[in-house]
Write a protein that holds these residues in place. Structure first.
Motif, PDB file in Angstrom:
ATOM      1  N   ASP A   1      -1.635  12.036 -38.711  1.00  0.00           N
ATOM      2  CA  ASP A   1      -2.099  10.728 -39.163  1.00  0.00           C
ATOM      3  C   ASP A   1      -0.917   9.974 -39.752  1.00  0.00           C
ATOM      4  OD1 ASP A   1      -3.511   8.564 -39.964  1.00  0.00           O
ATOM      5  OD2 ASP A   1      -5.047   9.689 -41.064  1.00  0.00           O
ATOM      6  N   GLU A   2      -0.407   9.038 -38.979  1.00  0.00           N
ATOM      7  CA  GLU A   2       0.774   8.261 -39.384  1.00  0.00           C
ATOM      8  C   GLU A   2       1.870   9.158 -39.954  1.00  0.00           C
ATOM      9  OE1 GLU A   2      -0.019   4.538 -41.365  1.00  0.00           O
ATOM     10  OE2 GLU A   2      -2.158   4.817 -40.959  1.00  0.00           O
TER      11      GLU A   2
ATOM     12  N   SER B   1      -8.336   7.169 -39.021  1.00  0.00           N
ATOM     13  CA  SER B   1      -8.299   8.401 -39.815  1.00  0.00           C
ATOM     14  C   SER B   1      -9.644   9.111 -39.740  1.00  0.00           C
ATOM     15  CB  SER B   1      -7.960   8.087 -41.268  1.00  0.00           C
ATOM     16  OG  SER B   1      -6.676   7.517 -41.333  1.00  0.00           O
TER      17      SER B   1
HETATM   18 MG   LIG Z   1      -5.868   5.869 -41.934  1.00  0.00          MG
END
Ligand SMILES: [Mg+2]
Ligand SMILES: Nc1ncnc2c1ncn2[C@@H]1O[C@H](COP(=O)(O)OP(=O)(O)OP(=O)(O)O)[C@@H](O)[C@H]1O
Lengths: 238, 814
Positions: free
Chosen positions: A169-170, A48
């Motif tokens: 992000d995911e 991240s």
């Molecule tokens: Mg993360």
């Protein structure tokens, strides 16, 4: 063609009392225009962190970062924000839609910060609603949507200004597999249309949609591998 | 019991953990409670408290009414009063009264005393009895009788509380009066600001002074107040019809003196406080609005705080805490806050009431008797506690009503607070702002009126003028020449004093509430006596216009040659000249004002025209007015006016010396700078406007705290959203605009409602305003701007914090 992103010796350090922690260590990375890159790694590896530096939300790091040849490390905050605004769309794991705005209004948010005239705004939002098949939901509030639908809106919001680069992000972390697949298909379509995509994921299956996997561990890049679906034309530009 | 103690301890710990929140909540409540209890206590003391007499509802004031201009509350003449007393069928008893100064001598230093001159049946009307001796009987009203009743305080201070005082004598104005009794300490009549030291009977007015007919035999001499007691079961309407009939009979019988004159009754309390009622109700309204703002504010604070603890509530309840347990915890905290606010409010109320009651010269009857009214305190306390409980409980009820999962999910995932609750909070802020607008406009209008009023030229220059009285006992100064000569000598001496520019005298003094009005004839325009025009009447010493710096517009001032042997002269004011001598020069014309001191009224030559003076108060137009030389009309005692070079009061000791040289037995009293009279004439208005301004300021402060609280809280709640917006390309300016826009949106809606609300009720203010319309657009605009600016500042602080939100931190909340 010039690479979209060039990172040279990028490092991020945080200080906790007398101790220094490296969150990112000597990152050297080139990402070409039109690539679909996946970043993987264990929790706490710095994925991240890396994404938000590439996305120019974080300015506290050292090293060189060129974006389309422009030296991001030399830009002041204002200039960096402008570059971010002009080129990057974000998709979040937990969608981050604004709760008291309708779907339509949520899609309008990025437009409002680019001073897009009202008429054009409406047509852009309508296009996006159309493209993502959510016209019927345009007056609903986020809490009236399923998670997958919310993430669709999140993606739509990220791409509405046709950014060169999408950072995710995911993006499917909170979705079950069918919904996740839908999102990944969408990314693939966008990528096919020329948008560069960098995603963070824990899922091999999601990673297989991309061309290249970058493995992070404790802030280091530990490996780079091409995936089966990688197209030579993209990974090795002429 | 143990559980309760635990709740209290936990509650205190939570409150101590948020000292800012706790302080603001407590102060908000305290201001609301304290201000309301204080003002309600004043209203109770001044307006509501019954008169301190038996069956006070049956006490009525009887006064004259001029049928031509509807003017009410005029004094009665003694013959008219006597006829009323003889003919009334609705009043059980009725008494007349007047006031005068008496100089007491012997038994210590000469002293100036306030005395009531009353008809003997006053004590029957009031049903008052003495603690020593007896009250007056009708025989005491007979001419030649001189009896006196002492007030409790003068009995104590001058006679050492002598228990055998009855039957002893007291020297008043150098005549011996027999003390017949002492009244109890709480007895006061007339019930107004200045307490009486003693009472005597009408008999003192019935003596022939200097060979004239006594005042009590002049049907045209209106100088008496009258108070009556309604017969049981008689209504006000019946009594009014009765007195009206009697007056109509008198009008027929004595058309010259009683023409166009009627008599009317009104409740005695009304006569006492009728004028001040609208003023106090206005202040009460202002403070009521303040209470509403305070309630909204504390509700808002509690809501914000409770919403912030929604998650805590949900977790507690998921851990097995029953709904009742949670409610009890919240209730404990609300009640703790209310107790804190109530206690501080109580201190504020006690202090505020004491402060208000001790304000000097506010000119409000019975104000000095105000003490904190426990009913008012309890009422406001209950209102605030209820508001606190209601809003403190809202989140607990939310937890109980909606399922846990929902609550956890909502507080866990959403980027903003629930829409419904934020709407309530916005509504509360909007209403706070609107109420503050109403208060601010009201206060501004009153303040502006005040400023305009103080800019009104009174027509004379009060600066540096000393005013005092010397009362002349009728034994030695009863003959008109005697008092005229005394004043002539005194003025002569005063003028020769160093530091004195000029000296004169006047009766009645401008702005002193004393007034003499009389009808007058114009030579060559004869009208029936009852149709004659009226003029204010003043008798003055030499150099009066010079001393007061009243401009002489044409003609000449009086000179020493205009003495009692010379041709009768008069100086009129501009209004009289304009009204009765339009398009002609009044100088040399003759008028005959109907006032006589020695002999019949005379045709007087107009020798001068003086500028208009605001004699009654600054906000009323000048009346027609006539000045005559004191030497020609030596009416009663003069207010001596001295124009000094420095501080007027500094001259007082020297002035006393001069008086003593002329007569060692004469006390100088009532010495005040003329500016004090001017200040007193606007004191009541100043009092209300300042009070309203204080409340408006407090209201503004509370509303702004409310706004600040809501905006700050929403910034806190929206941290994540703000992070998202930054990630979507929002710049600093965008975030500032978003947050300030939210706050200013509420403010502007509030201002619009406030302006509309003020428009709807501003007519209530009209009677208290001067020189400004109750809908003055500039004031409305000014208040709107002021509020916008202050609100902007209040929003800017949280907005700046919001604009510094680090998206990295904001987005980490996953
Ligand atoms: Mg993360
Ligand atoms: N501002 C900061 N100060 C201190 N430590 C930080 C800061 N930001 C991130 N970290 C730490 O840096 C490390 C990497 O964080 P990051 O969020 O990039 O991990 P990640 O790879 O995304 O993990 P996950 O898969 O759990 O999301 C973590 O150990 C985190 O605690």
């Amino acid at each position: 063609m010039e690479p979209l992103i060039q990172l040279r010796n990028l490092e991020k350090v945080v200080e906790a009392g007398p101790n220094k922690f490296f969150l990112l260590r000597r990152i050297n990375l080139d990402i070409q225009q039109g690539e679909f890159v996946t970043i993987m790694g264990p929790s706490g590896a710095g994925k991240s962190t890396l994404l938000s530096i590439i996305g120019m939300l974080d300015g506290a790091w050292s090293g060189d970062y060129f974006f389309l040849g422009e030296a991001v490390h030399k830009l002041n905050v204002k200039k960096r924000n402008e570059l971010h605004k002009a080129n990057i769309g974000f998709v979040f794991q937990s969608y981050h839609l604004i709760d008291n705005l309708t779907v339509f209004e949520n899609l309008e948010v990025p437009l409002s910060y680019k001073n897009v005239p009202h008429k054009e705004r409406v047509s852009l939002v309508c296009d996006a609603l159309d493209r993502f098949h959510i016209v019927g939901k345009k007056d609903l509030f986020p809490n009236q949507l399923s998670g997958g639908q919310q993430q669709l809106v999140g993606v739509a919001r990220a791409v509405i200004l046709s950014p060169k680069l999408i950072l995710a992000d995911e993006p499917t972390g909170n979705l079950h597999s069918a919904q996740g697949e839908e999102i990944m298909e969408l990314f693939k379509k966008l990528n096919d249309a020329g948008t560069t995509i960098i995603q963070v994921t824990h899922s091999e299956r999601n990673a297989s949609y991309g061309h290249r996997i970058i493995q992070l561990k404790d802030g280091w890049v530990v490996s780079e591998t091409a995936t089966a679906g990688a197209r030579a034309t993209v990974s090795h530009p002429a | 019991m143990h559980a309760l103690w635990q709740d209290v301890r936990y509650g205190l710990r939570m409150l101590a953990k948020n000292p800012g929140f706790t302080a603001i909540a407590v102060i908000t409540l305290a201001v609301g409670i304290g201000a309301n209890a204080a003002i309600f206590s004043v209203v109770d003391a001044v307006l509501l408290k019954p008169l301190p007499f038996s069956e006070p509802d049956r006490l009525v004031s009887v006064s004259g009414r001029d049928l031509r201009n509807g003017e009410k509350g005029r004094a009665l003449s003694y013959p008219d009063f006597a006829d009323l007393r003889a003919q009334t069928r609705t009043l059980e008893s009725v008494a007349a009264f007047d006031q005068s100064n008496f100089t007491v001598t012997g038994n210590g230093e000469p002293q100036q005393l306030q005395g009531g001159i009353v008809s003997a049946d006053l004590f029957t009307v009031l049903r008052a009895s003495p603690i020593i001796g007896r009250v007056f009987v009708s025989a005491d009203d007979q001419p030649g009788t001189r009896v006196v009743l002492l007030s409790h305080s003068i009995w104590k201070s001058r006679f050492g509380g002598d228990p055998n005082i009855q039957g002893k004598t007291i020297q008043l104005d150098e005549r011996a009066y027999t003390i017949v009794g002492v009244m109890p300490p709480q007895f006061q009549f007339p019930v107004n600001a200045e307490p009486m030291d003693l009472w005597t009977t009408m008999a003192v007015e019935m003596v022939n002074l200097g060979g004239d007919k006594p005042m009590t035999e002049e049907r045209g001499a209106h100088f008496l107040g009258a108070i009556g007691r309604l017969k049981a079961g008689v209504t006000l309407e019946q009594a009014n019809a009765d007195t009206g009939n009697i007056a109509a009979g008198l009008e027929k019988q004595f058309p010259d003196t009683d023409g166009h004159l009627s008599m009317a009754v009104q409740p005695q309390i009304e006569a006492l406080v009728g004028d001040i009622r609208p003023v106090l109700l206005l202040v009460l309204g202002a403070v009521g609005i303040l209470l509403l703002i305070a309630c909204a504010n504390s509700a808002n604070l509690l809501l914000a705080r409770a919403a912030g603890r929604q998650r805590e509530m949900a977790i507690r309840s998921s851990l097995g805490a029953g709904g009742g347990r949670i409610v009890r915890q919240l209730l404990t905290e609300s009640v703790l806050l209310s107790i804190g606010g109530g206690t501080l409010g109580l201190f504020l109320a006690v202090w505020g009431t004491r402060l208000l009651a001790s304000l000097p010269s506010v000119q409000i009857p019975r104000l000095a008797g105000a003490t904190v009214n426990s009913a008012a305190l309890l009422f406001t306390l209950v209102v605030s506690i209820c508001a606190g409980i209601l809003f403190g409980l809202a989140p607990a009820l939310h937890v109980l009503r909606f399922d846990l999962f929902q609550s956890l999910k909502e507080s866990g995932r959403t980027a903003t607070e629930g829409v419904g609750r934020s709407r309530i909070r916005s509504l509360l802020v909007i209403s706070e702002v609107s109420l503050a607008v109403v208060l601010l406009i009201g206060a501004s209008l009153l303040l502006e009126s005040m400023v305009r009023l103080t800019r009104v030229p009174p027509g004379f220059d009060p600066h540096g003028v000393l005013v005092f009285n010397v009362s002349l006992p009728s034994v030695r100064y009863g003959k008109p020449e005697q008092s005229a000569d005394f004043y002539a000598q005194l003025l002569e001496r005063l003028r020769a004093m160093p530091g004195v520019k000029s000296a004169s005298g006047v009766e009645p003094l401008p702005l002193s509430d004393d007034i003499i009005r009389t009808s007058f004839q114009i030579e060559g325009h004869p009208v029936p006596r009852s149709e004659e025009a009226r003029t204010q009447f003043r008798t003055i010493g030499l150099n009066y216009f010079q001393t007061m710096r009243i401009p002489l517009l044409s003609g000449r001032d009086f000179t020493a040659r205009d003495d009692r042997h010379a041709a009768p002269v008069v100086i009129i004011n501009q209004t009289l000249a304009r009204k009765f001598f339009p398009n002609e020069d009044p100088i040399g014309k003759h008028i005959k004002p109907g006032v006589s001191a020695a002999g019949p009224s005379l045709m007087r030559e107009i020798v001068g025209v003086a500028g208009d003076v605001k004699h009654r108060n600054l906000w009323q137009q000048a009346d027609p007015e006539s000045y005559v030389p004191y030497d020609q009309v030596p009416l009663g005692t003069l207010y001596v006016t001295v124009r000094t070079e420095g501080d007027p009061l500094a001259l007082l000791p020297a002035v006393r010396e001069q008086v003593k040289v002329l007569d060692t037995e004469l006390p100088v009293y009532g010495a005040r700078p003329m500016e004090k009279y001017l200040a007193d004439s606007v004191a009541q208005r100043k009092f209300t406007s300042l009070l309203c301004t204080v409340f408006a300021g407090a209201g503004l402060l509370l509303a702004i705290i409310g706004l600040f609280g809501v905006v700050s809280y929403s910034v806190e709640q929206r941290t994540q959203e703000l992070g998202v917006r930054v990630a979507m390309g929002a710049e600093k300016a965008d975030i500032l605009q978003l947050v300030i826009g939210h706050g200013m949106g509420m403010t502007l809606v509030g201002i619009v409602f406030g302006l509309a609300g003020t428009l709807a009720i501003s007519w209530l203010l009209k009677s208290q305003l001067f020189g400004i319309s109750p809908t003055d657009p500039l004031t409305f605009l000014g208040v709107a701007c002021l509020l916008s600016v202050v609100a902007f500042a209040a929003c800017y602080i949280p907005a700046r914090r919001a604009s510094r939100v680090d998206p990295m931190v904001a987005l980490r909340y996953e």
